[in-house]
Design a protein around this motif. Sequence first.
Motif, short mmCIF file in Angstrom:
data_model
loop_
_atom_site.label_atom_id
_atom_site.label_comp_id
_atom_site.label_asym_id
_atom_site.label_seq_id
_atom_site.Cartn_x
_atom_site.Cartn_y
_atom_site.Cartn_z
N MET A 164 0.86 -1.19 0.00
CA MET A 164 0.00 0.00 0.00
C MET A 164 0.89 1.24 0.00
SD MET A 164 -3.48 -0.57 0.52
CE MET A 164 -4.31 0.10 1.94
N PRO A 165 0.54 2.25 -0.81
CA PRO A 165 1.31 3.50 -0.76
C PRO A 165 1.18 4.15 0.61
CG PRO A 165 -0.72 3.81 -1.99
CD PRO A 165 -0.61 2.35 -1.72
N GLU A 166 2.19 4.91 0.97
CA GLU A 166 2.19 5.65 2.24
C GLU A 166 2.07 4.73 3.45
OE1 GLU A 166 2.96 8.73 2.25
OE2 GLU A 166 2.69 9.18 0.12
N SER A 170 -1.38 4.66 6.21
CA SER A 170 -2.70 4.30 5.74
C SER A 170 -3.44 3.38 6.71
CB SER A 170 -2.61 3.60 4.38
OG SER A 170 -1.92 4.40 3.45
N PHE A 171 -2.70 2.64 7.52
CA PHE A 171 -3.30 1.65 8.41
C PHE A 171 -3.55 2.21 9.81
CE2 PHE A 171 -1.05 -0.53 5.08
CZ PHE A 171 -1.95 -1.53 4.70
N VAL A 172 -3.15 3.45 10.03
CA VAL A 172 -3.17 4.02 11.37
C VAL A 172 -4.19 5.15 11.43
CG1 VAL A 172 -1.77 5.14 13.13
CG2 VAL A 172 -0.74 3.41 11.66
N ARG A 173 -5.18 5.03 12.30
CA ARG A 173 -6.18 6.09 12.43
C ARG A 173 -5.67 7.17 13.37
NH1 ARG A 173 -7.58 7.46 8.99
NH2 ARG A 173 -9.36 8.62 9.81
N LYS A 174 -4.78 7.96 12.80
CA LYS A 174 -4.24 9.11 13.50
C LYS A 174 -3.96 10.19 12.46
CE LYS A 174 0.12 9.27 14.90
NZ LYS A 174 0.47 9.30 16.27
N ALA A 175 -3.59 11.38 12.92
CA ALA A 175 -3.35 12.51 12.02
C ALA A 175 -2.29 12.14 10.99
CB ALA A 175 -2.92 13.73 12.83
N TYR A 177 -0.79 13.88 8.70
CA TYR A 177 0.29 14.84 8.44
C TYR A 177 1.49 14.62 9.34
CZ TYR A 177 -0.52 17.81 12.61
OH TYR A 177 -0.62 18.30 13.88
N GLN A 178 1.29 13.90 10.46
CA GLN A 178 2.42 13.63 11.35
C GLN A 178 3.52 12.82 10.67
OE1 GLN A 178 0.99 11.70 14.88
NE2 GLN A 178 -0.22 13.45 15.56
N PHE A 179 3.15 12.08 9.61
CA PHE A 179 4.12 11.26 8.91
C PHE A 179 4.93 12.08 7.88
CE2 PHE A 179 1.03 8.41 10.64
CZ PHE A 179 1.73 7.28 10.99
N GLY A 180 4.72 13.39 7.88
CA GLY A 180 5.45 14.27 6.98
C GLY A 180 4.63 14.62 5.76
N SER A 397 -3.96 8.60 -0.20
CA SER A 397 -3.40 7.25 -0.12
C SER A 397 -4.52 6.25 -0.41
CB SER A 397 -2.79 7.00 1.26
OG SER A 397 -2.14 5.75 1.29
N PHE A 398 -4.20 4.96 -0.28
CA PHE A 398 -5.21 3.90 -0.30
C PHE A 398 -5.47 3.50 1.15
CE2 PHE A 398 -3.29 2.17 -4.57
CZ PHE A 398 -3.54 3.39 -5.16
N TYR A 399 -6.68 3.02 1.42
CA TYR A 399 -7.02 2.60 2.79
C TYR A 399 -7.65 1.21 2.77
CZ TYR A 399 -5.95 7.33 4.29
OH TYR A 399 -5.29 8.50 4.57
N PRO A 400 -7.38 0.42 3.81
CA PRO A 400 -7.94 -0.94 3.85
C PRO A 400 -9.43 -0.93 4.18
CG PRO A 400 -6.75 -0.47 5.88
CD PRO A 400 -6.54 0.72 4.98
N SER A 401 -10.08 -2.09 4.07
CA SER A 401 -11.50 -2.17 4.42
C SER A 401 -11.81 -3.48 5.12
CB SER A 401 -12.37 -2.03 3.17
OG SER A 401 -12.28 -3.17 2.35
N ASP A 402 -10.87 -3.98 5.91
CA ASP A 402 -11.16 -5.17 6.72
C ASP A 402 -12.17 -4.79 7.80
OD1 ASP A 402 -9.42 -4.64 9.40
OD2 ASP A 402 -8.32 -3.96 7.62
#
Length: 829
Positions: A164-166, A170-175, A177-180, A397-402
């Motif tokens: 998955m890009p980024e 993408s897997f973390v439900r947090k802000a 922009y913190q990842f740059g 980005s792309f986001y999962p859907s599990d």
Amino acid sequence: MNKNFLFAFLFIQNFFLAQTSERILSAEKWQFKNSKEQKWLTASVPGTVHLDLMNNKLIPDPFTDENEKKVQWVENEDWDYQTIFKISSKELENQNIDLIFEGLDTFSEIYLNGKLLKKTDNMFRKWEIPVKEYLKLGDNLLQIKFKSSVNTGKELAKKVPFTMPESPRSFVRKAQYQFGWDWGPRLVTAGIWKDVKLNFWNNATIENIKTEQKSLTKQKADLHFQVTVLVDKEGKYDILIDHKTSQFQLKKGKNSVDIPFTINNPKLWQPNGWGTPNLYTIKVSLQKDSKTLSQQELRIGLRTVELIQEKDAKGKSFYFKVNGKPLYIKGTNWIPTDSFSPRIAKEKYQQLIGDSKEANMNMIRVWGGGIYEDDEFYKACDENGILVWQDFMFAGSFYPSDEDFLNNVKEEVKDQVNRLQNHPSIALWCGNNEVDEAIVNWGYQKQFKYSKEDSLQVWKDYKKVFHEVIPNTLKEHLTSDKNVYWPSSPSIGWGHKESLTEGDSHYWGVWWGEQPFEMYNDKVGRFMSEYGFQGMPSLETTKSMFSGNPDLNLQNPTIKAHEKHGRGWEIINKYMERDYHVPNDFIKYNYVSQLLQARGMQIAIEAHRRAKPYNMGTLYWQLNDCWPVVSWSSIDYLGNWKALHYQLKRSFENQVILAEEKNGILSFYAVNDGLKNFEDVQLELEVNMFDGKNLCTNIFIPKGKTLDGILKFETIAIKELVSDSDKNEVFLNLRVRDKNKKLIAQNNYFFSKPKDLKLTKPNITIKKISSTEIEISTDVLAKDVYLMGDTHFSDNFFDLLPKSSKQIQLSKPLEKVEVMSLWDTFQTK
């Protein structure tokens, strides 16, 4: 106060506290440590681990020098927080005690007296835990153990069979922009970022209130209050809404009741530029046997907002109708105003929203890579008549859907919608920022060698999150008058022609595509929700990038490090060479970079406004910064207005007169975004030399009599205006007057790019009128006058016309005001 009265007062107060009360645990003494270590250090709540490490002098300030690189290790560690708080016998007598976390960032385990209460996995959710059975008299130990979001995200990413890009963000439900980002540092935080509290209640308590506006006329507003009550003891309860009492038989557990309420002769909440954003304070209280158990206070506004999309000859419209009338949207995009959001003061929110109002804006888009903002942000928007386009927090980005991810998103949406929906400023809920475009246009599938099945899965995941879970959750938790949903911004990427004929558009051909500013005149969509250009921050903010004495040099590593776009300096220089002389001197370069940014955005905004009503909205990127940086912002990290913000104030006036040049022909457009129509308007057009000599004056009477939206005047050839004069030595002064000769709008138009103007040295004089007011005057045209000093000037970066003067207010007294104009940059080629 006599003793009997005092006793009665304390008895009533204590009885009320016994029914419902709140205790803020954030105020207790908190400690933190690296989970690998033994030593506990002092911590602040709300806060983040980076701030706590800085306060304990264990890391340098990542905002200064090149320190960002030195603190990257923090994101890979696990961090523990704890506090000991006392519980009294009186508190333990309450029937119900809930431990409430307003925000935990992000993966954590919550322990009370050694008992694991809950595991958390979402920065944006509220965590509410009944804890009466786990509390004890005296000391109680509360611990929150945070896992590294980066490491946890990497583990989650392994569950997906393709890259998955980024990842891992993408897997973390947090802000996100913190990842740059290309305007912000990488500072992936952890910590208790919002308040922690204990809620004590007995019998019953109000859990949530929703307002629904059933109908709104000049005579009355018919409202319904949907009150959710959590009941511990079944029975009859009264709900009072501003002294109107309704009685209900409530069962044990969760109850939802619907109470009609009428406001006669309602005052409308009007957006900025249309009138007063009137607000009503409504008190809702829950009572039993005439005793108040719980109460809440709401601030509501009465208005209607509709998103209108209708097919037409050129595509499909996209505009907001507010209180039954089309509103031309003028505004901006908002990012978090600090990389460490817990330290954003309420005053900063009020200041930035106030600055937006002062610049004649009526909408702010909360961008999907940041945070659902603090209550103070929405309160300020309510009070200042600023509509809010609210993205959900998904970006680029792309986001999962599990199943776990979808359930997490559903609860996130529910929490945020319940918190925010009563704000009259909320105009639209948007699923994400540029996720649709990332899937369709950014080439990730090719980059990561996706199979056909992988690509289909990405699209299936997208549909699940943004076309099912989010809109379905909105329908479930929003009242019908608040449910305006738009799946993705933009709806179509800027490389596709349809992006200019329907939906909202992010146009990045300028900057990313390196196309000239003039391309804005051709690339006008129905609603421009993103476009922008970078400029340097103020000198004060530039100096704050250094921990010691600042070395103001474009080659300085610190200044280079505070430009997060990989080709930022190269692109700025390329555009600067097209339109300006490029100075060698740093202060002059800083000044010209700001003029360049303002010029680009002026060209864009004027193109958008001339296209009204085809185009009905313009939101530039971006209002603010999260640290000291070279960026697209109009207000820098320290709150200083860049040249762009001063230009926006002029470009966003409700009434403007605009000129457009095509093939040597000038067209003029008078634009009116206000509610009042102007009759019998006329255009005065003066051609002046830079030394003030008037060459000619023309008066144009348009065929249309009324200026109620946009009025186009007769065209005229530049040759006819300028005659034999050198167009590099003359300019147009445009004025529109109404039938009473009152000035409605004015503007200046130059025939050439700034670098080609044949300017002469202006003799600029500054006269002190009072400690906070000056008068500035000039003998010849002073182009782009730049006032310098440690104060806020009421106007700056303006053209001062020949033999004219201007009064300027200062936010605080200044011993000396330095001044520069564009002519000064001609001396450093």
